[in-house]
Design a protein around this motif. Sequence first.
Motif, PDB file in Angstrom:
ATOM      1  N   GLY A 173       0.779  -1.240   0.062  1.00 58.52           N
ATOM      2  CA  GLY A 173       0.064  -0.118  -0.025  1.00 58.52           C
ATOM      3  C   GLY A 173       0.711   1.398  -0.026  1.00 58.52           C
ATOM      4  O   GLY A 173       0.267   2.277   0.494  1.00 58.52           O
ATOM      5  N   LEU A 174       1.993   1.164  -0.443  1.00 59.15           N
ATOM      6  CA  LEU A 174       3.038   2.387  -0.349  1.00 59.15           C
ATOM      7  C   LEU A 174       2.983   3.089  -1.504  1.00 59.15           C
ATOM      8  O   LEU A 174       2.680   2.741  -2.685  1.00 59.15           O
ATOM      9  CB  LEU A 174       4.327   1.984  -0.002  1.00 59.15           C
ATOM     10  CG  LEU A 174       4.505   0.865   1.155  1.00 59.15           C
ATOM     11  CD1 LEU A 174       5.964   0.628   1.158  1.00 59.15           C
ATOM     12  CD2 LEU A 174       4.199   1.587   2.450  1.00 59.15           C
ATOM     13  N   GLY A 175       2.991   4.390  -1.638  1.00 57.65           N
ATOM     14  CA  GLY A 175       2.974   5.332  -2.557  1.00 57.65           C
ATOM     15  C   GLY A 175       4.338   5.395  -3.409  1.00 57.65           C
ATOM     16  O   GLY A 175       5.320   4.633  -3.032  1.00 57.65           O
ATOM     17  N   THR A 176       4.694   6.337  -4.082  1.00 58.45           N
ATOM     18  CA  THR A 176       5.829   6.569  -5.110  1.00 58.45           C
ATOM     19  C   THR A 176       7.259   6.824  -4.171  1.00 58.45           C
ATOM     20  O   THR A 176       8.115   5.842  -4.442  1.00 58.45           O
ATOM     21  CB  THR A 176       5.771   7.820  -5.841  1.00 58.45           C
ATOM     22  OG1 THR A 176       4.401   7.776  -6.497  1.00 58.45           O
ATOM     23  CG2 THR A 176       7.020   7.669  -6.847  1.00 58.45           C
ATOM     24  N   LEU A 177       7.169   7.455  -2.936  1.00 57.59           N
ATOM     25  CA  LEU A 177       8.235   7.337  -2.128  1.00 57.59           C
ATOM     26  C   LEU A 177       8.688   6.159  -1.552  1.00 57.59           C
ATOM     27  O   LEU A 177       9.713   5.453  -1.735  1.00 57.59           O
ATOM     28  CB  LEU A 177       8.118   8.555  -1.269  1.00 57.59           C
ATOM     29  CG  LEU A 177       9.335   8.494   0.036  1.00 57.59           C
ATOM     30  CD1 LEU A 177      10.750   8.740  -0.761  1.00 57.59           C
ATOM     31  CD2 LEU A 177       9.014   9.616   1.026  1.00 57.59           C
ATOM     32  N   GLY A 178       7.571   5.482  -0.949  1.00 56.93           N
ATOM     33  CA  GLY A 178       7.836   4.229  -0.526  1.00 56.93           C
ATOM     34  C   GLY A 178       8.285   3.149  -1.413  1.00 56.93           C
ATOM     35  O   GLY A 178       9.129   2.281  -1.100  1.00 56.93           O
ATOM     36  N   GLN A 179       7.746   3.281  -2.601  1.00 56.54           N
ATOM     37  CA  GLN A 179       8.242   2.205  -3.707  1.00 56.54           C
ATOM     38  C   GLN A 179       9.690   2.512  -3.942  1.00 56.54           C
ATOM     39  O   GLN A 179      10.490   1.590  -4.142  1.00 56.54           O
ATOM     40  CB  GLN A 179       7.565   2.437  -4.978  1.00 56.54           C
ATOM     41  CG  GLN A 179       6.074   2.033  -4.888  1.00 56.54           C
ATOM     42  CD  GLN A 179       5.167   2.549  -5.947  1.00 56.54           C
ATOM     43  OE1 GLN A 179       5.536   2.826  -7.152  1.00 56.54           O
ATOM     44  NE2 GLN A 179       3.646   2.874  -5.465  1.00 56.54           N
ATOM     45  N   PHE A 180      10.202   3.859  -4.014  1.00 60.22           N
ATOM     46  CA  PHE A 180      11.760   3.890  -4.231  1.00 60.22           C
ATOM     47  C   PHE A 180      12.432   3.545  -3.073  1.00 60.22           C
ATOM     48  O   PHE A 180      13.590   2.956  -3.199  1.00 60.22           O
ATOM     49  CB  PHE A 180      11.825   5.487  -4.337  1.00 60.22           C
ATOM     50  CG  PHE A 180      13.479   5.933  -4.313  1.00 60.22           C
ATOM     51  CD1 PHE A 180      14.102   5.565  -5.383  1.00 60.22           C
ATOM     52  CD2 PHE A 180      14.003   6.339  -2.918  1.00 60.22           C
ATOM     53  CE1 PHE A 180      15.611   5.836  -5.445  1.00 60.22           C
ATOM     54  CE2 PHE A 180      15.415   6.581  -3.300  1.00 60.22           C
ATOM     55  CZ  PHE A 180      16.225   6.095  -4.293  1.00 60.22           C
ATOM     56  N   VAL A 181      11.952   3.827  -1.757  1.00 57.79           N
ATOM     57  CA  VAL A 181      12.669   3.226  -0.581  1.00 57.79           C
ATOM     58  C   VAL A 181      12.810   1.595  -0.713  1.00 57.79           C
ATOM     59  O   VAL A 181      13.863   1.370  -0.377  1.00 57.79           O
ATOM     60  CB  VAL A 181      11.748   3.639   0.592  1.00 57.79           C
ATOM     61  CG1 VAL A 181      12.320   2.571   1.989  1.00 57.79           C
ATOM     62  CG2 VAL A 181      11.942   4.886   0.818  1.00 57.79           C
ATOM     63  N   TYR A 182      11.886   0.888  -1.145  1.00 54.98           N
ATOM     64  CA  TYR A 182      11.978  -0.644  -1.386  1.00 54.98           C
ATOM     65  C   TYR A 182      12.928  -0.779  -2.492  1.00 54.98           C
ATOM     66  O   TYR A 182      13.751  -1.630  -2.271  1.00 54.98           O
ATOM     67  CB  TYR A 182      10.651  -1.036  -1.816  1.00 54.98           C
ATOM     68  CG  TYR A 182       9.688  -1.473  -0.428  1.00 54.98           C
ATOM     69  CD1 TYR A 182       9.876  -0.987   0.719  1.00 54.98           C
ATOM     70  CD2 TYR A 182       8.669  -2.321  -0.708  1.00 54.98           C
ATOM     71  CE1 TYR A 182       9.112  -1.513   1.824  1.00 54.98           C
ATOM     72  CE2 TYR A 182       7.927  -2.924   0.303  1.00 54.98           C
ATOM     73  CZ  TYR A 182       8.144  -2.323   1.482  1.00 54.98           C
ATOM     74  OH  TYR A 182       7.379  -2.700   2.585  1.00 54.98           O
ATOM     75  N   TYR A 183      12.955   0.056  -3.536  1.00 50.61           N
ATOM     76  CA  TYR A 183      13.746  -0.173  -4.492  1.00 50.61           C
ATOM     77  C   TYR A 183      15.120   0.126  -4.059  1.00 50.61           C
ATOM     78  O   TYR A 183      16.178  -0.924  -4.421  1.00 50.61           O
ATOM     79  CB  TYR A 183      13.685   0.529  -5.895  1.00 50.61           C
ATOM     80  CG  TYR A 183      14.497   0.468  -7.015  1.00 50.61           C
ATOM     81  CD1 TYR A 183      14.836  -0.667  -7.582  1.00 50.61           C
ATOM     82  CD2 TYR A 183      15.145   1.688  -7.173  1.00 50.61           C
ATOM     83  CE1 TYR A 183      15.781  -0.599  -8.432  1.00 50.61           C
ATOM     84  CE2 TYR A 183      16.121   1.680  -8.301  1.00 50.61           C
ATOM     85  CZ  TYR A 183      16.647   0.399  -8.743  1.00 50.61           C
ATOM     86  OH  TYR A 183      17.451   0.470  -9.884  1.00 50.61           O
ATOM     87  N   ASP A 184      15.487   1.113  -3.417  1.00 50.00           N
ATOM     88  CA  ASP A 184      16.829   1.365  -3.268  1.00 50.00           C
ATOM     89  C   ASP A 184      17.299   0.201  -2.280  1.00 50.00           C
ATOM     90  O   ASP A 184      18.745  -0.106  -2.081  1.00 50.00           O
ATOM     91  CB  ASP A 184      16.983   2.751  -2.593  1.00 50.00           C
ATOM     92  CG  ASP A 184      18.619   3.169  -2.296  1.00 50.00           C
ATOM     93  OD1 ASP A 184      19.103   3.491  -3.481  1.00 50.00           O
ATOM     94  OD2 ASP A 184      18.640   3.342  -1.192  1.00 50.00           O
ATOM     95  N   ALA A 185      16.407  -0.272  -1.194  1.00 55.00           N
ATOM     96  CA  ALA A 185      16.818  -1.403  -0.220  1.00 55.00           C
ATOM     97  C   ALA A 185      17.134  -2.536  -0.799  1.00 55.00           C
ATOM     98  O   ALA A 185      18.154  -3.136  -0.626  1.00 55.00           O
ATOM     99  CB  ALA A 185      15.795  -1.284   0.879  1.00 55.00           C
ATOM    100  N   MET A 186      16.311  -3.092  -1.844  1.00 53.80           N
ATOM    101  CA  MET A 186      16.539  -4.210  -2.689  1.00 53.80           C
ATOM    102  C   MET A 186      17.784  -4.086  -3.499  1.00 53.80           C
ATOM    103  O   MET A 186      18.622  -4.892  -3.655  1.00 53.80           O
ATOM    104  CB  MET A 186      15.379  -4.606  -3.589  1.00 53.80           C
ATOM    105  CG  MET A 186      15.389  -5.924  -4.094  1.00 53.80           C
ATOM    106  SD  MET A 186      13.902  -6.387  -4.907  1.00 53.80           S
ATOM    107  CE  MET A 186      12.817  -6.552  -3.641  1.00 53.80           C
ATOM    108  N   LEU A 187      18.080  -2.831  -4.016  1.00 56.29           N
ATOM    109  CA  LEU A 187      19.253  -2.787  -4.785  1.00 56.29           C
ATOM    110  C   LEU A 187      20.631  -2.819  -4.046  1.00 56.29           C
ATOM    111  O   LEU A 187      21.439  -3.512  -4.453  1.00 56.29           O
ATOM    112  CB  LEU A 187      19.204  -1.491  -5.586  1.00 56.29           C
ATOM    113  CG  LEU A 187      20.226  -0.998  -6.763  1.00 56.29           C
ATOM    114  CD1 LEU A 187      20.121  -2.022  -7.861  1.00 56.29           C
ATOM    115  CD2 LEU A 187      20.302   0.385  -7.261  1.00 56.29           C
ATOM    116  N   LEU A 188      20.716  -2.225  -2.735  1.00 59.71           N
ATOM    117  CA  LEU A 188      21.853  -2.402  -1.753  1.00 59.71           C
ATOM    118  C   LEU A 188      21.814  -3.600  -1.426  1.00 59.71           C
ATOM    119  O   LEU A 188      22.946  -4.059  -1.167  1.00 59.71           O
ATOM    120  CB  LEU A 188      21.513  -1.018  -1.113  1.00 59.71           C
ATOM    121  CG  LEU A 188      22.756  -1.240   0.033  1.00 59.71           C
ATOM    122  CD1 LEU A 188      24.142  -0.693  -0.478  1.00 59.71           C
ATOM    123  CD2 LEU A 188      22.469  -0.007   0.963  1.00 59.71           C
TER     124      LEU A 188
END
Length: 300
Positions: free
Chosen positions: A195-210
């Motif tokens: 249920g996360l918006g655009t910022l939350g989606q980026f937070v997830y992406y950056d975490a998954m990438l790192l």
Amino acid sequence: MLLALAPLATAAVFLLGPDPEADRIPGESGPSSSAAADGAARTGRDGGPDDADRETEERIAKMPAGLAAPEKKELALQLAASADNSTLKWRTLYGYIEDLEDGRGYTAGIAGFCTGTHDLLGLVERYSKAHPDNGLAAYLPALREVDGSDSLEGLEGFPEAWEAEAEVPAFREAQERERDERYFDPAVRMAKIDGLGTLGQFVYYDAMLLHGPGKGADSFYGIRAAALEKAETKAAGGDERAYLEAFLDARRAVIREGKRFQRDTSRVDSAQRVFLRNGNLSLSTPLTWEIYGERFHLPG
């Protein structure tokens, strides 16, 4: 670039000894890590997706594009490149390759694919199936030997071969496809499920990438599990900001405890946390942030 301060971080800080589930690409045989985490691998008696899966996919399809919208995705890639390579020009990184002496062998390309964490091997294997005469195919035996270690044995000349192949449009496309299928798409999908918006989606992406799409305590799903102990996702009825604060707290702790990568937490403290506390859940520009002491700005 300030690589001494900000080493490019590949997915898989849970490394050496890759998790086979975490490394599967959605659509290949076997469950992806995201499927394993959210139950999307369930099947009905006929072998196809069950009703819950179909409902989930239908719900995601009806959601706004969020970070997957072209302009937002470009923004996400710029933000990630600022943290990993001290640049906003992520397209200059196709030919990047370096041994950061962080236990992961060579780190290379637009997503920090590593010879020690399986994603670089997976990229070259898939690319070589479509382009068997490419300049990296000869290194496949050596890449398989060093996978899961920090060894560079047998990779003499590999950096030069990588840089040369990075001039080939097909290899650039392969890097983008690998980044999206392994990291970007699963992260955005999981964020939408939560249920996360655009910022939350980026937070997830950056975490998954790192940190890598694994389920260990220092990987993406382990961080998510730690956050869930402190707060509920928006999809579960929780407050989105409170959940993201908990997620960033859990991620910050993992970065600080890390033994094989830069422990600087500015990508959390002076970037993502700033956006969150400014109430910018839509990740709208203009944006100003600091990474490793360097200031970045994107106009509106």
